[in-house]
Design an enzyme around this catalytic site. Sequence first.
Site, PDB file in Angstrom:
ATOM      1  N   TYR A  77       0.815  -1.215   0.000  1.00  0.00           N
ATOM      2  CA  TYR A  77       0.000   0.000   0.000  1.00  0.00           C
ATOM      3  C   TYR A  77       0.846   1.261   0.000  1.00  0.00           C
ATOM      4  CZ  TYR A  77      -2.789   3.760   2.134  1.00  0.00           C
ATOM      5  OH  TYR A  77      -3.372   4.964   2.431  1.00  0.00           O
ATOM      6  N   LYS A  88       1.601   3.978  -3.076  1.00  0.00           N
ATOM      7  CA  LYS A  88       1.203   5.381  -2.859  1.00  0.00           C
ATOM      8  C   LYS A  88       2.398   6.312  -3.027  1.00  0.00           C
ATOM      9  CE  LYS A  88      -2.305   6.979  -1.565  1.00  0.00           C
ATOM     10  NZ  LYS A  88      -3.419   7.571  -2.361  1.00  0.00           N
TER      11      LYS A  88
END
Length: 498
Positions: A239, A243
């Site tokens: 994640y 990002k």
Amino acid sequence: MEPETSILGFLENKTILVTGSTGFLAKTFMEKILRVQPNVKKFYLLLRASDSESARQRLQTEVVGKEVFRVLKGKWGKDFESLISKKLIPVQGDVAYENLGIKDSSLREEMWNDIDIIVNSAATTDFYERYDISLAINTAGALNIMNFAKKCIKLKMFLHVSTAYVCGESKGLILEKPFGIGETLKETHSKLDYEFEKQLAEEKLNKLRAEGITESTITSIMKDFGMERAKLFGWPNTYVFTKAMGEMCLSAAQSKHNIPIVILRPTMITSTYKEPFPGWIEGLRTIDSVIVGYGKGKLTCFLADPTMQIDMIPADMVVNAMIVSMVNHANQYNSGMNIYHVGSSLRNPINFSMIHGYSYRCFTEKPLANKDGTPIKVVKGLVLPNVATFRVFLAIRFVLPLKILQLVNIIFFRRIFQDVCVNSVRKLKLVMHLVEIYKPYLLFKGIFDDINSERLQQKATESYKEMEAFNFDPKCIDWEKYIMNAHIPGLKKYVIRK
């Protein structure tokens, strides 16, 4: 252009594209603007759906039908449906595709001519997501939205919601600074390049499918592959790695096309502090999983440093920061990348021990109930400050009894405890897997600098007459009152539903 002197004045007659519009933060953002400035022109809401009718249904069930719009419904009464039909326009699409997957060419042209502001809150926040999916949404998605933004002839602002934890497992004071292209969090012989990562994921996926492997096995392998690539470059999970790459792609594109852009990096977003009412929340954030597990009596030991600061920030404060930064940087075409941490660890810290204490009091005074209606009794529990101590505890409390059961099975040539053993082994593996995933946040040693956010708050207070309604200063939070009177009751009502 003359600087704005009114937040509400700026929002009037503006058209805003919102991605990730069914998400917790996006709904809170849209509700706030509709409530305080109903003369906003409209929102285009990008929704993944099979067709336009399905997109409209998602708008009704996953956005408008949610409790967060309760105050707005009360304010508008019988005119609420009319307001929504005029202001919220569902658009079938997907950030993972070129032109955001919008197939209707006339609608695309209309949007390019009409949009003033783009707010990208689309993300897959699963730490252990498939690498191909996480890349498509968190990295390629950001780039696709930027390419769409370049075609919007009236665009005044592109606001990208990231996460403060793109810093990985950094320690000390973490600054509000942009990533350099290809920047990594640890030294490695491999070069970080998004296009190469995208190609690598595609090749891996194609190879697995060519081998005729089941989709569930492919999912498991691609999840592990994402973690492997993240850790190679110094990030703890897929994640935050994807990002961070999304931010890098935006930085590269912004330097070429000079679009006004703000990157907002919130910390752990929790339930609303005040607006539209205290305690509204959807889903479980990192710390909330611990709080709910504790309240249900399922957690009697914790992997956490009791003195470690848990950087939490209520959703409505994040929304206020989004709106203020959006207004402040609109039309500023030569300001570069504007980065804002929105959190509490520097100016109003709260540590794990405090959260543990408030949770104990709250669930003791107003306990949850078992299925038979009897109250669940919580205990103080053990707080284990590092992984080594946690492993020793598991060994004594669970592994040793499990070994004894397995030995009994062998000695007596019987399988009476076989199911118990298999189930216990599975649970232990799951616990250690979760520990590995959440460890970076349960033992996090960083403090998020928010000097940019503080300066923005100060400037906005001097510049905008309505700033009191858009406060995002974490110093005003009374953590005891908020957690015991708003946050945990909100978790009970909207997440646990008891």
